[in-house]
Structure formats: C-alpha cells, structure tokens
Design an enzyme around this catalytic site. Sequence first.
Site, PDB file in Angstrom:
ATOM      1  CG  LEU A  49     -21.304  60.201  -1.511  1.00 39.89           C
ATOM      2  CD1 LEU A  49     -20.133  60.048   0.676  1.00 39.89           C
ATOM      3  CD2 LEU A  49     -21.140  62.355  -0.805  1.00 39.89           C
ATOM      4  CB  CYS A  50     -17.987  56.699  -6.850  1.00 40.60           C
ATOM      5  SG  CYS A  50     -17.981  56.779  -4.879  1.00 40.60           S
ATOM      6  CB  THR A  51     -21.190  59.790  -9.357  1.00 38.95           C
ATOM      7  OG1 THR A  51     -22.068  58.960  -9.595  1.00 38.95           O
ATOM      8  CG2 THR A  51     -21.111  61.029 -10.614  1.00 38.95           C
ATOM      9  CB  ALA A  54     -15.990  60.328 -10.970  1.00 35.78           C
TER      10      ALA A  54
END
Length: 158
Positions: A49-51, A54
């Site tokens: 999710l963070c990727t 980002a």
Amino acid sequence: MSTPPVKLAVGDTAPAFDLATAGGGRVRLEDLRGAPALIWFYPAANTSLCTKQACDLRDNHRLFVDAGYRVVGISPDPVAELDRFAAEQDLPYTLASDESHAVMAAYGAWGEKNMYGKLVEGTIRSTFAIDADGVLTFVKYRVGTPKHIALLQEKLGL
C-alpha cells in the site's frame, strides 16, 4: 498502548520538524516556508500500500509542482531504507525518516490503530497541506490509498 494521538485541524500551525532525508540531507518545516507543502505520513517503505501511494504521488507529482507544492513523505524507516525506496521507485520528492516517531506523534499520525482485527501502535496514514506561512490548509487522517490523489485534487484544487 499510548495516549490518544493529537488531532490537528485546518487553521492550526504545523508542528516544527527537522528530519534526516534520503540522499543524506535534512528537511525542516522552516525550509518549506514561502510555498505550500504536502506532508504525507506512511507506515513503511517497500510495502504494497505504501508503494502504491508513493507511486501515485510520483505519477501525479507535476500536479503538485505546478501548484507550487513541495512534497515530503515521512515514515519511521531508517534513511538507508528510504534511499532504497526512492531509488527503486524513482521517487522525485523528499522522503524523511522519523525513527523516533516524535514528528508523527506531533501531527497525530502515530498511535493506536486496528490492523487485521488487532490493536497495534503505529503510523496512521495521514496527509497534511501546509500554506506558505506554516498553517494547515488540509488535514486527513486514515487516508484511503486508492482515492488519495483524487481527494487531494478535489480538496487542494489541483
């Protein structure tokens, strides 16, 4: 668990910070004065999710730059991990390390959250827009990754 997190609101003064960044530099709130900034807090570099979040910000970075925004992502990752994340994902904006969680706590982006039915302490995915004078113009806690860019476009008029 810890005490309930701070809850900032539009009109509040953004809490000061001074953090190490990917690439060996530092970023301070004072460095962002004079132009708007978008600060986003995320739990961990190189997670799914963070990727996605980002890369969505990377792919739409021109929207923010054209509106004068400087984008800063803050996570509890060490600088070496941020260096790897920025290089692997070709991220054009600043990534800062808050291993102590002090800045996240000051923004209310660190605290108790529910992960897969279990209460844990960690980063609360959050986004803040700050005006040229250091005042919050947008505050969103518990950001939904799939709708992050659309929400920012709507709320920031991008």
